[in-house]
Design a protein around this motif. Structure first.
Motif, mmCIF file in Angstrom:
data_model
loop_
_atom_site.group_PDB
_atom_site.id
_atom_site.type_symbol
_atom_site.label_atom_id
_atom_site.label_comp_id
_atom_site.label_asym_id
_atom_site.label_seq_id
_atom_site.Cartn_x
_atom_site.Cartn_y
_atom_site.Cartn_z
ATOM 1 N N UNK A 60 -2.288 -11.586 10.706
ATOM 2 C CA UNK A 60 -3.153 -10.631 11.410
ATOM 3 C C UNK A 60 -3.408 -9.390 10.548
ATOM 4 N N UNK A 61 -2.356 -8.859 9.933
ATOM 5 C CA UNK A 61 -2.510 -7.681 9.079
ATOM 6 C C UNK A 61 -3.331 -7.995 7.844
ATOM 7 N N UNK A 62 -3.100 -9.163 7.265
ATOM 8 C CA UNK A 62 -3.889 -9.591 6.101
ATOM 9 C C UNK A 62 -5.372 -9.623 6.464
ATOM 10 N N UNK A 63 -5.686 -10.245 7.588
ATOM 11 C CA UNK A 63 -7.090 -10.352 8.022
ATOM 12 C C UNK A 63 -7.695 -8.974 8.268
ATOM 13 N N UNK A 110 -0.785 0.144 12.080
ATOM 14 C CA UNK A 110 -0.135 -1.065 12.591
ATOM 15 C C UNK A 110 -0.153 -2.234 11.589
ATOM 16 N N UNK A 111 -1.042 -2.167 10.623
ATOM 17 C CA UNK A 111 -1.187 -3.272 9.677
ATOM 18 C C UNK A 111 -0.637 -2.963 8.289
ATOM 19 N N UNK A 112 -0.588 -1.699 7.942
ATOM 20 C CA UNK A 112 -0.196 -1.319 6.586
ATOM 21 C C UNK A 112 0.462 0.050 6.638
ATOM 22 N N UNK A 113 1.632 0.125 7.263
ATOM 23 C CA UNK A 113 2.311 1.393 7.484
ATOM 24 C C UNK A 113 3.471 1.547 6.505
ATOM 25 N N UNK A 114 3.164 2.062 5.319
ATOM 26 C CA UNK A 114 4.166 2.251 4.286
ATOM 27 C C UNK A 114 4.174 3.711 3.875
ATOM 28 N N UNK A 115 5.374 4.245 3.627
ATOM 29 C CA UNK A 115 5.493 5.647 3.216
ATOM 30 C C UNK A 115 4.853 5.912 1.870
ATOM 31 N N UNK A 116 4.920 4.922 0.996
ATOM 32 C CA UNK A 116 4.339 5.096 -0.331
ATOM 33 C C UNK A 116 3.704 3.781 -0.771
ATOM 34 N N UNK A 117 2.449 3.859 -1.171
ATOM 35 C CA UNK A 117 1.712 2.700 -1.667
ATOM 36 C C UNK A 117 1.106 3.067 -3.007
ATOM 37 N N UNK A 118 1.268 2.177 -3.961
ATOM 38 C CA UNK A 118 0.647 2.370 -5.261
ATOM 39 C C UNK A 118 -0.599 1.506 -5.326
ATOM 40 N N UNK A 119 -1.641 2.036 -5.896
ATOM 41 C CA UNK A 119 -2.880 1.293 -6.058
ATOM 42 C C UNK A 119 -3.337 1.305 -7.498
ATOM 43 N N UNK A 120 -3.963 0.217 -7.894
ATOM 44 C CA UNK A 120 -4.513 0.093 -9.239
ATOM 45 C C UNK A 120 -5.695 -0.859 -9.180
#
Length: 132
Positions: A60-63, A110-120
């Motif tokens: 569900x979160x992926x979608x 609800x789908x992507x609840x992270x304190x720290x996310x790295x993006x590239x």
């Protein structure tokens, strides 16, 4: 991090032939990267084609993440700040005002609840981009 393991994982990922195989092979990335979740986006620079793969997220979160990329304030700020080719802590990119004026955190948490996310985001040839 053991770079030799990462290199072996990348080679294995490059041999994948379909989406299911790619998603299955992303699982080892969580341990290698010491991450809770991992997203891999491939998309054409003109936005016509987009593919999303993940590990550590529910179906569900992926979608949700795959179909709401255009609403992702982290992604929009990353691109607008010209960060292609640079790793960034995504939570540091938008202003507090941007976050308060939108429902972004409420809808995405609800789908992507992270304190720290790295993006590239990296260019792949002339017409494709890869987002991690």
């Amino acid at each position: 991090m053991k770079w030799s393991l990462l290199s072996a994982w990348v080679r294995q990922l490059m041999r994948c032939r379909d989406a299911g195989e790619i998603n299955a092979n992303l699982g080892p990335s969580l341990k290698l990267l010491k991450a809770d979740a991992f997203l891999l986006f491939l998309y054409q620079a003109d936005g016509l084609s987009r593919y999303c793969f993940s590990a550590g997220l529910s179906a569900d979160s992926h979608c949700f993440i795959a179909t709401h990329a255009e609403e992702d304030i982290y992604l929009q700020n990353y691109l607008s700040q010209g960060l292609i080719g640079h790793s960034a802590v995504l939570q540091r990119l938008p202003s507090h005002q941007q976050l308060e004026q939108t429902e972004f955190l409420h809808r995405f948490a609800p789908h992507f609840d992270f304190n720290q996310s790295l993006g590239l985001i990296l260019p792949l040839g002339e017409h494709w981009l890869m987002g991690l």
